[in-house]
Every structure is written in structure tokens, then in C-alpha cells.
Write a protein that holds these residues in place. Structure first.
Motif, mmCIF file in Angstrom:
data_model
loop_
_atom_site.group_PDB
_atom_site.id
_atom_site.type_symbol
_atom_site.label_atom_id
_atom_site.label_comp_id
_atom_site.label_asym_id
_atom_site.label_seq_id
_atom_site.Cartn_x
_atom_site.Cartn_y
_atom_site.Cartn_z
ATOM 1 N N GLU A 84 0.801 -0.890 -0.053
ATOM 2 C CA GLU A 84 0.133 -0.401 0.363
ATOM 3 C C GLU A 84 0.912 1.453 0.121
ATOM 4 O O GLU A 84 0.308 2.265 -0.190
ATOM 5 C CB GLU A 84 -1.037 0.024 1.214
ATOM 6 N N ASP A 85 2.280 1.148 -0.005
ATOM 7 C CA ASP A 85 2.667 2.082 0.390
ATOM 8 C C ASP A 85 4.026 2.807 -0.936
ATOM 9 O O ASP A 85 4.129 3.036 -1.297
ATOM 10 C CB ASP A 85 3.976 2.567 1.436
ATOM 11 N N THR B 48 -1.473 -1.521 -8.597
ATOM 12 C CA THR B 48 -2.343 -2.337 -9.176
ATOM 13 C C THR B 48 -2.687 -3.621 -10.957
ATOM 14 O O THR B 48 -2.967 -4.087 -10.554
ATOM 15 C CB THR B 48 -3.878 -1.002 -9.316
#
Length: 164
Positions: A106-107, A157
Motif C-alpha cells: 500500500e506504500d 494495481t
């Protein structure tokens, strides 16, 4: 702080499966005081590009050392706490840092990967590394050719699409 993690397709797959780049400490590249001193007139974007370029060469070195047949350099741009980043002076790269913490997906801001058509150029550069490190100008040219081959930009993604 934005850091650039050099890896390989296999390393990217492992991080994706684990949900993070581990174990800490991690070798990365960033805009360090040494980069700022060397690029006196560069703006932040130019300095970050220099760190990304160093990370791409570090990825190449990982490919060569592992005999990785994917022959695709991979650099992951991520944002980590400033306190977790320590510059490593006196190394091969002005941008080299240690990241003291794992870097969760997520980073991750983006992923930069060679296109498949760059495999021959990357393979030639990987073969030329020992001679280039010894000062051979022709071998250094092979590394410069790989450096001139731009990495493609991917959103986090899109990581599953990059994996075998």
C-alpha cells in the motif's frame, strides 16, 4: 521519503504474495545529500530520476548475480517514513540508502519494468558488468545502452499483470 527499490520479476512476485517487500533492512535508492551535491542545479524530479536510474542498474546487478532468465529490470517506487531511511556513504551509488522497515504494497506508488523487447539489451549489459566494473569502455557502453532503455511505468494495481 520516496525510495526506489531495485528488484527482479521474481522479487516482485514474492513481495506481491507477501503483501510487502521484506525482510528489513532493504537496500534502496533515494535523493540523498550526495545526490543533491553531485546534481547541484537539478530540480527534485531530476534528482529522483537519477536515483531511479541507479536503482535500475542495481536491479541489473541482481539479475546478473542470480542468473535471472527474465532479463527485465524492475524498480519499485515507494513512500516510506523519513526516519526509516539511512544514506549509505562510500558505496557504488550516491543514491544508496537502507530502509529499516518492510515496505507494504500500500506504500508503493508505482512499478517500473523493462518492456519484453529490451531483453537483448539487458542481457548484453548483464554480461558486460564485470568488464565495465574493471574499467572497460566498450563494456560500459553496454551498460549505457541499457540505461538508455526507459523502464515502463505501471500502477501498483497492475502488478499481477507483470508476473509470470
Amino acid at each position: 521519503m520516496r525510495v526506489y527499490l531495485p528488484t527482479t520479476v521474481g522479487g516482485l512476485a514474492a513481495a506481491y504474495a507477501a503483501g510487502a517487500f521484506t525482510p528489513a533492512p532493504l537496500q534502496a535508492h533515494a535523493v540523498t545529500p550526495a545526490i543533491r551535491e553531485w546534481y547541484v542545479s537539478g530540480d527534485l524530479e531530476e534528482l529522483e530520476y537519477a536515483a531511479l536510474t541507479d536503482a535500475a542498474e542495481a536491479s541489473l546487478r541482481s539479475l546478473a548475480a542470480a542468473g535471472d532468465s527474465s532479463l527485465r529490470r524492475v524498480v519499485v517506487a515507494a513512500d516510506v517514513p523519513d526516519a526509516a531511511v539511512v544514506p549509505r556513504a562510500g558505496q557504488l551509488y550516491r543514491s544508496l540508502v537502507t530502509v529499516a522497515v518492510p515496505v507494504p504494497l500500500e506504500d508503493v506508488a508505482s512499478v517500473h519494468v523493462d518492456e519484453l523487447e529490451a531483453a537483448d539489451v539487458v542481457a548484453a549489459a548483464a554480461r558486460a558488468l564485470p568488464a565495465a566494473d574493471a574499467g572497460d569502455d566498450d563494456a560500459r557502453f553496454a551498460l549505457d545502452e541499457a540505461e538508455a532503455t526507459e523502464l515502463l511505468w505501471y500502477d501498483v494495481t497492475e502488478i499481477p499483470d507483470l508476473l509470470p
